[in-house]
Design a protein around this motif. Structure first.
Motif, PDB file in Angstrom:
ATOM      1  N   ALA A  77       0.838  -1.209   0.000  1.00  0.00           N
ATOM      2  CA  ALA A  77       0.000   0.000   0.000  1.00  0.00           C
ATOM      3  C   ALA A  77       0.868   1.253   0.000  1.00  0.00           C
ATOM      4  N   GLU A  78       1.938   1.209   0.784  1.00  0.00           N
ATOM      5  CA  GLU A  78       2.841   2.362   0.824  1.00  0.00           C
ATOM      6  C   GLU A  78       3.540   2.552  -0.519  1.00  0.00           C
ATOM      7  N   LEU A  79       3.898   1.424  -1.172  1.00  0.00           N
ATOM      8  CA  LEU A  79       4.543   1.514  -2.487  1.00  0.00           C
ATOM      9  C   LEU A  79       3.618   2.167  -3.499  1.00  0.00           C
ATOM     10  N   ALA A  80       2.330   1.789  -3.457  1.00  0.00           N
ATOM     11  CA  ALA A  80       1.363   2.352  -4.406  1.00  0.00           C
ATOM     12  C   ALA A  80       1.258   3.856  -4.220  1.00  0.00           C
ATOM     13  N   ARG A  81       1.273   4.276  -2.948  1.00  0.00           N
ATOM     14  CA  ARG A  81       1.197   5.711  -2.663  1.00  0.00           C
ATOM     15  C   ARG A  81       2.450   6.412  -3.163  1.00  0.00           C
ATOM     16  N   MET A  82       3.605   5.807  -2.901  1.00  0.00           N
ATOM     17  CA  MET A  82       4.871   6.415  -3.330  1.00  0.00           C
ATOM     18  C   MET A  82       4.966   6.462  -4.849  1.00  0.00           C
ATOM     19  N   ASP A  83       4.438   5.410  -5.505  1.00  0.00           N
ATOM     20  CA  ASP A  83       4.478   5.341  -6.968  1.00  0.00           C
ATOM     21  C   ASP A  83       3.788   6.563  -7.571  1.00  0.00           C
ATOM     22  N   ALA A  84       2.685   6.989  -6.928  1.00  0.00           N
ATOM     23  CA  ALA A  84       1.908   8.113  -7.446  1.00  0.00           C
ATOM     24  C   ALA A  84       2.543   9.457  -7.109  1.00  0.00           C
ATOM     25  N   MET A  85       3.324   9.518  -6.036  1.00  0.00           N
ATOM     26  CA  MET A  85       3.782  10.817  -5.542  1.00  0.00           C
ATOM     27  C   MET A  85       5.257  11.096  -5.719  1.00  0.00           C
ATOM     28  N   GLN A  86       6.061  10.047  -5.819  1.00  0.00           N
ATOM     29  CA  GLN A  86       7.506  10.240  -5.786  1.00  0.00           C
ATOM     30  C   GLN A  86       8.103  10.262  -7.179  1.00  0.00           C
ATOM     31  N   GLU A  87       9.289  10.818  -7.231  1.00  0.00           N
ATOM     32  CA  GLU A  87      10.097  10.641  -8.432  1.00  0.00           C
ATOM     33  C   GLU A  87      10.553   9.190  -8.480  1.00  0.00           C
ATOM     34  N   GLU A  88      11.191   8.848  -9.587  1.00  0.00           N
ATOM     35  CA  GLU A  88      11.576   7.465  -9.810  1.00  0.00           C
ATOM     36  C   GLU A  88      12.412   6.889  -8.655  1.00  0.00           C
ATOM     37  N   PHE A  89      12.076   5.688  -8.254  1.00  0.00           N
ATOM     38  CA  PHE A  89      12.860   5.010  -7.215  1.00  0.00           C
ATOM     39  C   PHE A  89      12.847   3.513  -7.491  1.00  0.00           C
ATOM     40  N   ALA A  90      13.801   2.814  -6.905  1.00  0.00           N
ATOM     41  CA  ALA A  90      13.938   1.375  -7.138  1.00  0.00           C
ATOM     42  C   ALA A  90      13.359   0.590  -5.966  1.00  0.00           C
ATOM     43  N   VAL A  91      12.725  -0.529  -6.288  1.00  0.00           N
ATOM     44  CA  VAL A  91      12.177  -1.421  -5.274  1.00  0.00           C
ATOM     45  C   VAL A  91      12.906  -2.757  -5.375  1.00  0.00           C
TER      46      VAL A  91
END
Ligand SMILES: [Zn+2]
Length: 130
Positions: A77-91
């Motif tokens: 759930a946190e990843l989905a939120r970050m996906d929408a709000m953050q610049e590119e990042f690696a998981v």
């Protein structure tokens, strides 16, 4: 999406053939075990080494734009939120057995959007190149 399942099979084959000691692969740190307990998502698969417990999957995030969040474990759930709000990042998805300490990097991928000047932000997914 970079898939590490081939490497996982090779490691497990070595374990079963006793070419690799269990101490080498069941080396989850207390930090990783704790992350698996509090941020991990229990998945269907049981541990390939001890078969006592279902595995937990932990998602670690890394990226220059993340600041102090970089290196932290995040839920789906946190990843989905970050996906929408953050610049590119690696998981980096790591599977962990909370019983014997087996752990393995399952796959890695990029989330978030790369801002393009003068254009709306767009979300994209592509493999981490390593
Ligand atoms: Zn195990």
């Amino acid at each position: 999406m970079v898939d590490y399942s081939l490497r996982r099979r090779a490691v497990l084959a070595d374990v079963h053939a006793a070419r690799t000691g269990l101490l080498e692969v069941c080396d989850a740190t207390p930090y990783l075990s704790r992350a698996a307990t509090f941020h991990g998502e229990v998945i269907e698969a049981s541990c390939p080494v001890c078969r006592k417990q279902r595995l937990a999957r932990v998602n670690y995030v890394y990226g220059d734009g993340l600041g102090t969040v970089a290196g932290q474990a995040k839920t789906a759930a946190e990843l989905a939120r970050m996906d929408a709000m953050q610049e590119e990042f690696a998981v980096y998805e790591v599977e962990v057995c909370r019983s014997c300490g087996w752990n393995h990097l399952d796959c890695s991928y990029l989330l978030g959007s790369e801002p393009v000047p003068g254009q709306p932000r767009r979300t994209r997914r592509r493999a981490v190149t390593d």
